[in-house]
Design a protein around this motif. Structure first.
Motif, PDB file in Angstrom:
ATOM      1  N   PHE A 115       0.867  -1.147  -0.027  1.00 54.22           N
ATOM      2  CA  PHE A 115       0.080   0.008   0.072  1.00 54.22           C
ATOM      3  C   PHE A 115       0.765   1.098  -0.150  1.00 54.22           C
ATOM      4  CE2 PHE A 115      -3.508  -2.400   2.593  1.00 54.22           C
ATOM      5  CZ  PHE A 115      -3.907  -3.388   1.652  1.00 54.22           C
ATOM      6  N   GLY A 116       2.288   1.127   0.350  1.00 55.93           N
ATOM      7  CA  GLY A 116       3.071   2.014   0.059  1.00 55.93           C
ATOM      8  C   GLY A 116       2.795   3.243   1.446  1.00 55.93           C
ATOM      9  N   LEU A 117       2.575   2.654   2.527  1.00 55.24           N
ATOM     10  CA  LEU A 117       2.283   3.497   3.800  1.00 55.24           C
ATOM     11  C   LEU A 117       3.646   3.645   4.418  1.00 55.24           C
ATOM     12  CD1 LEU A 117      -0.690   1.316   5.036  1.00 55.24           C
ATOM     13  CD2 LEU A 117      -0.724   3.690   4.058  1.00 55.24           C
ATOM     14  N   SER A 118       3.721   4.979   5.127  1.00 55.80           N
ATOM     15  CA  SER A 118       4.979   5.125   5.837  1.00 55.80           C
ATOM     16  C   SER A 118       4.987   4.528   7.065  1.00 55.80           C
ATOM     17  CB  SER A 118       4.974   6.769   6.151  1.00 55.80           C
ATOM     18  OG  SER A 118       4.006   7.134   7.150  1.00 55.80           O
ATOM     19  N   GLU A 119       6.026   4.646   7.912  1.00 56.05           N
ATOM     20  CA  GLU A 119       6.237   3.832   9.042  1.00 56.05           C
ATOM     21  C   GLU A 119       5.363   4.358  10.101  1.00 56.05           C
ATOM     22  OE1 GLU A 119      10.396   3.912  10.153  1.00 56.05           O
ATOM     23  OE2 GLU A 119      11.057   2.697   8.481  1.00 56.05           O
ATOM     24  N   THR A 120       5.009   5.813   9.922  1.00 53.89           N
ATOM     25  CA  THR A 120       4.156   6.085  10.987  1.00 53.89           C
ATOM     26  C   THR A 120       2.766   5.687  10.777  1.00 53.89           C
ATOM     27  OG1 THR A 120       3.625   8.084   9.803  1.00 53.89           O
ATOM     28  CG2 THR A 120       5.677   8.284  11.400  1.00 53.89           C
ATOM     29  N   ASN A 121       2.277   5.356   9.493  1.00 55.71           N
ATOM     30  CA  ASN A 121       0.841   4.730   9.261  1.00 55.71           C
ATOM     31  C   ASN A 121       0.822   3.236   9.225  1.00 55.71           C
ATOM     32  OD1 ASN A 121       0.183   7.457   8.753  1.00 55.71           O
ATOM     33  ND2 ASN A 121       0.768   7.593   6.585  1.00 55.71           N
ATOM     34  N   LEU A 122       1.833   2.523   9.393  1.00 54.78           N
ATOM     35  CA  LEU A 122       1.834   1.145   9.310  1.00 54.78           C
ATOM     36  C   LEU A 122       2.773   0.865  10.495  1.00 54.78           C
ATOM     37  CD1 LEU A 122       0.878  -1.556   8.573  1.00 54.78           C
ATOM     38  CD2 LEU A 122       2.699  -1.666   6.756  1.00 54.78           C
ATOM     39  N   LYS A 274      -8.163 -10.135  10.979  1.00 55.35           N
ATOM     40  CA  LYS A 274      -6.821  -9.781  10.335  1.00 55.35           C
ATOM     41  C   LYS A 274      -6.882 -10.212   8.891  1.00 55.35           C
ATOM     42  CE  LYS A 274      -4.399 -11.227  14.724  1.00 55.35           C
ATOM     43  NZ  LYS A 274      -3.593 -12.148  15.426  1.00 55.35           N
ATOM     44  N   LYS A 275      -7.904 -10.936   8.334  1.00 56.91           N
ATOM     45  CA  LYS A 275      -8.015 -11.118   7.090  1.00 56.91           C
ATOM     46  C   LYS A 275      -8.716 -10.086   6.389  1.00 56.91           C
ATOM     47  CE  LYS A 275      -7.884 -16.330   7.646  1.00 56.91           C
ATOM     48  NZ  LYS A 275      -8.709 -17.590   7.424  1.00 56.91           N
ATOM     49  N   ILE A 276      -9.795  -9.607   7.161  1.00 57.86           N
ATOM     50  CA  ILE A 276     -10.812  -8.589   6.552  1.00 57.86           C
ATOM     51  C   ILE A 276     -10.145  -7.175   6.556  1.00 57.86           C
ATOM     52  CG2 ILE A 276     -12.831  -7.353   6.658  1.00 57.86           C
ATOM     53  CD1 ILE A 276     -13.266 -10.210   5.640  1.00 57.86           C
ATOM     54  N   MET A 277      -9.147  -6.773   7.549  1.00 61.12           N
ATOM     55  CA  MET A 277      -9.041  -5.606   7.930  1.00 61.12           C
ATOM     56  C   MET A 277      -7.958  -4.957   6.637  1.00 61.12           C
ATOM     57  SD  MET A 277      -7.659  -3.780  11.271  1.00 61.12           S
ATOM     58  CE  MET A 277      -6.050  -3.918  11.425  1.00 61.12           C
ATOM     59  N   PRO A 278      -7.022  -5.900   6.233  1.00 66.02           N
ATOM     60  CA  PRO A 278      -6.408  -5.448   4.944  1.00 66.02           C
ATOM     61  C   PRO A 278      -7.225  -5.001   3.786  1.00 66.02           C
ATOM     62  CG  PRO A 278      -5.515  -7.226   5.778  1.00 66.02           C
ATOM     63  CD  PRO A 278      -6.583  -7.149   6.450  1.00 66.02           C
ATOM     64  N   ILE A 279      -8.092  -5.541   3.575  1.00 66.14           N
ATOM     65  CA  ILE A 279      -9.179  -5.322   2.324  1.00 66.14           C
ATOM     66  C   ILE A 279      -9.912  -4.033   2.775  1.00 66.14           C
ATOM     67  CG2 ILE A 279     -11.005  -6.324   0.864  1.00 66.14           C
ATOM     68  CD1 ILE A 279     -10.667  -9.012   2.083  1.00 66.14           C
ATOM     69  N   ALA A 280     -10.320  -3.920   3.657  1.00 70.76           N
ATOM     70  CA  ALA A 280     -10.791  -2.368   4.255  1.00 70.76           C
ATOM     71  C   ALA A 280      -9.992  -1.257   4.155  1.00 70.76           C
ATOM     72  CB  ALA A 280     -11.574  -2.567   5.414  1.00 70.76           C
ATOM     73  N   ALA A 281      -8.565  -1.692   4.361  1.00 65.62           N
ATOM     74  CA  ALA A 281      -7.782  -0.602   4.353  1.00 65.62           C
ATOM     75  C   ALA A 281      -7.034  -0.334   3.143  1.00 65.62           C
ATOM     76  CB  ALA A 281      -6.603  -1.043   5.508  1.00 65.62           C
ATOM     77  N   SER A 282      -7.339  -1.131   2.345  1.00 60.98           N
ATOM     78  CA  SER A 282      -6.914  -0.997   0.854  1.00 60.98           C
ATOM     79  C   SER A 282      -6.671   0.202  -0.194  1.00 60.98           C
ATOM     80  CB  SER A 282      -7.194  -2.184  -0.146  1.00 60.98           C
ATOM     81  OG  SER A 282      -8.477  -1.929  -0.630  1.00 60.98           O
TER      82      SER A 282
END
Length: 351
Positions: A115-122, A274-282
């Protein structure tokens, strides 16, 4: 942002973007369910309509939704070993507090790496998904297009006479005060607390209203009760969309106020979460949200390949043309200092 922190149908791109690693295409999770908790209000309704319920239908799960008031609610559930929620959405300062106290499940960062998130965002405890901004806005009836364009202008009551409003909170206002005192946005953190309160004391006699909710701030602007206001862009933009002659605003000195997802410790359905959250955060799902409401995805990829409509880009604080004019609110700093500062804020307001 404690903001009374709806929005479009899922596009074909987003519908099929996760048929791979997290797509649960076999619907093995059918009949399982999650409970999502957030602050409620219009933002929650939008997330429900555009992210959670379409995602539930696609993945064959049931998603229920609840409201919370802050990280203290999760703390209470975790301490009592009676956790009711599987995914919570907070402002980044609340997420940082929860992480500091060990209230969240650890996150496998692998599904988010693209997703290209920064260290502060992930982080290992939460993922920052999107952001609003606390911006400086002015009445066009009062100033036309020549309203205050910086926090220094907000503090300049001689050049810009008129009624003023700010949020009744040290959050956002300490940052604004330092920028009004000449601190560049990139140098606001770590916050010089003494300097910020000293500057706030200068403008305090000129503040007509200290608003306490996003709804109140929007009402002040909608009813034209104040001439200049610090307000979340998510509350201001619908007013401008309805009447372009009502208010102007600037991204200069905006304070970025991010939201994040986390999974409470010992959540009843943590593995599914843990499976669903990455989809919502995509980027795909967060772009869908941004296409309907001025809530800005944190993933740089959301701004590529036409995921976000051209007409929405100017309205989003994290768009490439707007991002560098603002200051990022650092959740960990507030987690370390917020309690002490809040006590001082109460004293400041009583003086």
């Amino acid at each position: 942002m404690k903001r009374s922190h709806a929005w479009a149908k899922v596009t074909s791109l987003a519908m099929f973007a996760f048929a791979g690693p997290f797509g649960l295409a076999s619907h093995a999770a059918a009949q399982e369910g999650l409970t999502i908790a957030n602050y409620g209000g219009t933002a929650a309704k939008a997330s429900s309509d555009i992210i959670w319920q379409p995602l539930a239908k696609k993945e064959g799960v049931t998603i229920k939704e609840d409201t919370l008031s802050g990280v203290a609610d999760v703390r209470t559930q975790v301490i009592a070993n009676a956790v009711q929620w599987d995914i919570v959405e907070f402002t980044v300062d609340e997420c940082a507090i929860g992480a500091k106290e060990g209230l969240f499940e650890k996150i496998d960062q692998t599904p988010y790496k693209g997703f290209g998130l920064s260290e502060t965002n992930l982080t290992d405890d939460y993922v920052v998904i999107n952001s609003a901004s606390y911006v400086l806005a002015w009445s066009k009836a009062k100033y036309g297009d020549n309203g205050p364009k910086s926090w220094a202008d907000f503090w300049n009551t001689e050049k810009f006479p008129g009624t003023r409003a700010l949020r009744n909170s040290p959050v956002h206002n300490l940052e604004a005060a330092l920028m009004a005192d000449g601190v560049a946005a990139k140098d606001v953190y770590p916050i010089d607390i003494e300097r910020a309160f000293k500057k706030l004391a200068e403008i305090k006699p000129s503040i007509s209203v200290w608003w306490s909710s996003g709804g109140q701030a929007a009402q002040l602007a909608r009813d034209k009760e104040v001439d200049i206001i610090g307000i979340w862009n998510t509350r201001l933009q619908p007013i401008i969309d309805a009447d372009s002659s009502s208010f102007g605003y600037t991204w200069n000195g905006g304070v970025l106020v991010a939201d994040c997802y986390a999974i409470p410790k010992n959540a009843p359905n943590a593995e599914l979460a843990k499976k669903i959250m990455p989809i919502a955060a995509s980027p795909e799902y967060q772009a869908l949200l941004a296409n309907e409401k001025p809530i800005s995805p944190t993933s740089p990829q959301a701004y590529e390949n036409g995921l976000i409509k051209e007409e929405m880009l100017a309205k989003l604080p994290l768009s490439p043309q707007n991002r560098d004019r603002q200051v990022e609110m650092l959740g960990p700093w507030w987690a370390d200092n917020g309690a002490e500062i809040q006590g001082r804020w109460v004293e400041f307001m009583q003086q």
